[in-house]
Design a protein around this motif. Structure first.
Motif, PDB file in Angstrom:
ATOM      1  N   SER A  21       1.154  -1.031   0.076  1.00 39.76           N
ATOM      2  CA  SER A  21       0.349   0.198   0.321  1.00 39.76           C
ATOM      3  C   SER A  21       0.454   1.441   0.043  1.00 39.76           C
ATOM      4  O   SER A  21       2.107   0.638   0.406  1.00 39.76           O
ATOM      5  N   THR A  22       0.514   2.583  -0.403  1.00 42.13           N
ATOM      6  CA  THR A  22       1.229   3.435  -0.718  1.00 42.13           C
ATOM      7  C   THR A  22       1.542   4.162  -0.079  1.00 42.13           C
ATOM      8  O   THR A  22       1.779   5.109   0.835  1.00 42.13           O
ATOM      9  N   GLN A  44      -1.264  -2.284  -6.147  1.00 34.57           N
ATOM     10  CA  GLN A  44      -1.246  -2.400  -4.470  1.00 34.57           C
ATOM     11  C   GLN A  44      -1.830  -3.764  -4.426  1.00 34.57           C
ATOM     12  O   GLN A  44      -2.918  -4.189  -5.124  1.00 34.57           O
ATOM     13  N   ARG A  48      -5.669  -0.054   1.782  1.00 33.36           N
ATOM     14  CA  ARG A  48      -6.951   0.792   2.282  1.00 33.36           C
ATOM     15  C   ARG A  48      -7.479   1.446   1.988  1.00 33.36           C
ATOM     16  O   ARG A  48      -7.567   2.650   1.660  1.00 33.36           O
ATOM     17  N   ARG A  50     -11.248   3.731   3.471  1.00 35.25           N
ATOM     18  CA  ARG A  50     -11.726   4.904   5.127  1.00 35.25           C
ATOM     19  C   ARG A  50     -12.162   3.715   6.275  1.00 35.25           C
ATOM     20  O   ARG A  50     -12.716   2.862   5.304  1.00 35.25           O
ATOM     21  N   LYS A 115     -19.280   6.585  -7.306  1.00 40.92           N
ATOM     22  CA  LYS A 115     -17.904   7.113  -6.711  1.00 40.92           C
ATOM     23  C   LYS A 115     -16.505   6.941  -7.339  1.00 40.92           C
ATOM     24  O   LYS A 115     -16.620   5.993  -8.533  1.00 40.92           O
TER      25      LYS A 115
HETATM   26  O1  LIG Z   1     -12.147   4.581   1.562  1.00 37.43           O
HETATM   27  C1  LIG Z   1     -11.391   5.793   0.746  1.00 37.43           C
HETATM   28  O2  LIG Z   1     -12.646   5.992   0.002  1.00 37.43           O
HETATM   29  C2  LIG Z   1     -10.519   5.739   0.914  1.00 37.43           C
HETATM   30  C3  LIG Z   1      -9.555   4.783  -0.415  1.00 37.43           C
HETATM   31  C4  LIG Z   1      -8.186   5.672  -0.624  1.00 37.43           C
HETATM   32  C5  LIG Z   1      -6.970   4.222  -1.935  1.00 37.43           C
HETATM   33  C6  LIG Z   1      -5.436   4.659  -1.761  1.00 37.43           C
HETATM   34  S1  LIG Z   1      -5.055   4.318  -3.193  1.00 37.43           S
HETATM   35  C7  LIG Z   1      -3.645   4.844  -2.629  1.00 37.43           C
HETATM   36  C8  LIG Z   1      -3.730   4.986  -1.169  1.00 37.43           C
HETATM   37  N1  LIG Z   1      -2.871   3.930  -0.666  1.00 37.43           N
HETATM   38  C9  LIG Z   1      -3.728   3.237  -0.012  1.00 37.43           C
HETATM   39  O3  LIG Z   1      -3.688   1.838   0.983  1.00 37.43           O
HETATM   40  N2  LIG Z   1      -5.313   3.606   0.503  1.00 37.43           N
HETATM   41  C10 LIG Z   1      -5.080   4.878  -0.784  1.00 37.43           C
END
Ligand SMILES: O=C(O)CCCC[C@@H]1SC[C@@H]2NC(=O)N[C@@H]21
Length: 249
Positions: A21-22, A44, A48, A50, A115
């Motif tokens: 994950s970044t 990735q 993850r 929210r 979304k």
């Molecule tokens: O739940 C959400 O709407 C937020 C999503 C965020 C996803 C991004 S992808 C780049 C970064 N790395 C992750 O693991 N999550 C965020």
């Protein structure tokens, strides 16, 4: 907004073929980073979202985290949720008609009501001073994730919506420039102008919406976002300010 100093002067960029994950990479690198840094990944394996959810990222979609050390409290750092949403909105609005885009509190970007992008903030530090903040951006650029079943906000992709061509590097450049602009504004003028910009693009402002927290659900008229970034709803029992929730309409 002329006369604002560009922020920051130097920003690093890392592009990874594959990572878990970044956000995790940002957390690993943050203690040693000497300058604000963008970390983009082409794949990735454990992204993850929210509120503990996972984030699916089909090939060709955009994933990047911006990690930096904002001055100020944890509460001020959290307001970057709105800067990030505005920065992403403006980046996408160069490729698709802006009136098809809207922002869902606190920081989802919707395209034709579905979304198209999500934003995740993670930080380390104390309430009084953040050590570092990572802002993760996930954009459905090329396609929609297959496993997501959200009847309220079905995932949509820019390509599927007929947006103009937009490659990963170009989106990263636009975002980096826009975030630098928003940080410059935040540093000089505070949250107020960012809040105003966010509200201009807010989905369902003045309409009835529902905010769901882990404990309860509040339905009311979406009046505004207050100077602390809280969602303000007018309900039959009076005004309610909500610091964190998922919003439905
Ligand atoms: O739940 C959400 O709407 C937020 C999503 C965020 C996803 C991004 S992808 C780049 C970064 N790395 C992750 O693991 N999550 C965020």
């Amino acid at each position: 907004m002329t006369g604002l100093l560009p922020w920051p002067e130097r920003t690093g960029r890392i592009v990874l073929e594959e990572v878990d994950s970044t956000m995790s990479e940002a957390a690993r690198l943050a203690p040693e980073l000497k300058q604000p840094t963008w970390i983009m990944a082409l794949h990735q394996s454990a992204a993850r979202g929210r509120r503990g959810r996972s984030w699916e990222m089909p090939k060709g979609n955009f994933a990047a985290s911006f990690v930096f050390r904002p001055a100020g409290t944890a509460a001020e750092a959290a307001l970057r949720s709105f800067s990030a949403a505005v920065a992403l909105f403006e980046a996408l609005a160069l490729s698709v008609e802006r009136d098809r885009l809207s922002l869902k509190w606190p920081n989802d970007v919707l395209l034709d009501g579905g979304k198209v992008a999500g934003i995740l903030l993670e930080s380390v530090g104390t309430q009084d001073q953040i050590d570092w903040l990572a802002i993760g951006f996930g954009v459905n650029l090329a396609s929609v994730p297959e496993g997501v079943r959200d009847a309220s906000f079905p995932p949509v992709s820019l390509e599927g919506a007929g947006a103009g061509p937009l490659d990963l590097d170009e989106l990263l450049s636009r975002l980096a420039q826009n975030m630098a602009t928003e940080e410059g504004i935040f540093a000089e003028l505070g949250f107020a102008p960012i809040r105003e910009k966010w509200l201009r693009h807010a989905a369902r402002l003045g309409e009835v919406i529902t905010a769901r927290t882990a404990r309860d659900e509040v339905t009311g008229v979406f009046e505004t976002v207050d100077p602390f970034g809280q969602l303000v709803l007018r309900t039959p029992d009076g005004q309610v300010s909500i610091p964190a929730a998922d919003v439905y309409f």
